[in-house]
Scaffold this active site. Sequence first.
Site, PDB file in Angstrom:
ATOM      1  N   HIS A 233      63.256 -13.312  85.444  1.00 54.40           N
ATOM      2  CA  HIS A 233      62.472 -13.415  84.208  1.00 54.40           C
ATOM      3  C   HIS A 233      60.962 -13.370  84.450  1.00 54.40           C
ATOM      4  O   HIS A 233      60.201 -12.888  83.611  1.00 54.40           O
ATOM      5  CB  HIS A 233      62.844 -14.696  83.467  1.00 54.40           C
ATOM      6  CG  HIS A 233      62.607 -14.631  81.995  1.00 54.40           C
ATOM      7  ND1 HIS A 233      63.198 -15.487  81.109  1.00 54.40           N
ATOM      8  CD2 HIS A 233      61.843 -13.809  81.239  1.00 54.40           C
ATOM      9  CE1 HIS A 233      62.802 -15.202  79.876  1.00 54.40           C
ATOM     10  NE2 HIS A 233      61.983 -14.189  79.928  1.00 54.40           N
TER      11      HIS A 233
ATOM     12  N   TYR B  47      66.375 -18.742  77.007  1.00 51.11           N
ATOM     13  CA  TYR B  47      66.502 -18.711  75.556  1.00 51.11           C
ATOM     14  C   TYR B  47      67.517 -19.735  75.043  1.00 51.11           C
ATOM     15  O   TYR B  47      67.561 -20.007  73.845  1.00 51.11           O
ATOM     16  CB  TYR B  47      66.927 -17.330  75.066  1.00 51.11           C
ATOM     17  CG  TYR B  47      65.988 -16.200  75.382  1.00 51.11           C
ATOM     18  CD1 TYR B  47      64.736 -16.415  75.974  1.00 51.11           C
ATOM     19  CD2 TYR B  47      66.355 -14.888  75.108  1.00 51.11           C
ATOM     20  CE1 TYR B  47      63.901 -15.362  76.270  1.00 51.11           C
ATOM     21  CE2 TYR B  47      65.517 -13.825  75.396  1.00 51.11           C
ATOM     22  CZ  TYR B  47      64.297 -14.070  75.985  1.00 51.11           C
ATOM     23  OH  TYR B  47      63.472 -13.018  76.289  1.00 51.11           O
TER      24      TYR B  47
END
Length: 289
Positions: free
Chosen positions: A109, A51
């Site tokens: 992730h 992010y």
Amino acid sequence: MILNETYTLANGVEIPKLGLGTWMIEDARVAQAVRDAAQIGYRHFDTAQAYANENGVGEGVRSCGVARDELFVTTKLAAEIKSYAEAKDAIDGSLKTLGLDHIDMMIIHSPQPWKEFRQGEHFFEGNLEAWRALEEAYGAGKLRAIGVSNFEEADLDNLVSNGSVKPMVNQILAHVSNTPFDLIDYTKARGILVEAYSPVAHGAILDNGQLAEMAKRYDVSVPALCIRYCLQLGMLPLPKTANPEHMRDNAALDFEISETDMDTLKNAEQIKDYGEASFFPVYGGKMPD
């Protein structure tokens, strides 16, 4: 109030039942979003190396006025990291970028690098290498919990069978019109909490007339209805917003969806297009070149 409620992970650590997602909130803006959410009562914040906003999330956590031990911070190991050495360095990198002396939870992730997401290769060996680094950091007290994201049954089995510590969560895409019930049941049966990212489908579901009519009957918003749906399935939803008004609305969950309406929501027509959110890193599309 939902913001005061918690689940208990397999290792006994308590995790707030509702979290604030921060995907696509820029680093320069996310600290204020965290501070606003903390003032409203949020205690759970979800970020990721991918992010590019860990720095801002950490700043918000440090400056929000709430004691660190009352907050739960999750970040994610980049999907491309599939070696022990890289994972070890990346864990320490996140601690430094966040500016925290520990991270409450860190998760892999994705089982595949994003460019190879769901292409058939499971990267079993690489995930075990990354998992070993997470286990080591967990044992050292750098991480209070460890888990995974986007893992399918075979990916979970790999870690459960070959690792020393069982994953404590599996964070997956789950929302009204796209609920992978088999994977949810499989995960929960192994004592692993399911977290639901994008519980409002990044807004793609907001124009659904059937949901709007149902939400009106409960005197709630469509996002609140969708978030409550995830909670009633035993999942931990992570709605993303930088808008304090939406944060409050997303936490206004003091109602219960009837069994009949839950059945209707479970069978809602699947969304085919998430618009601009259809690519990296969340929905399994390829990262743009």
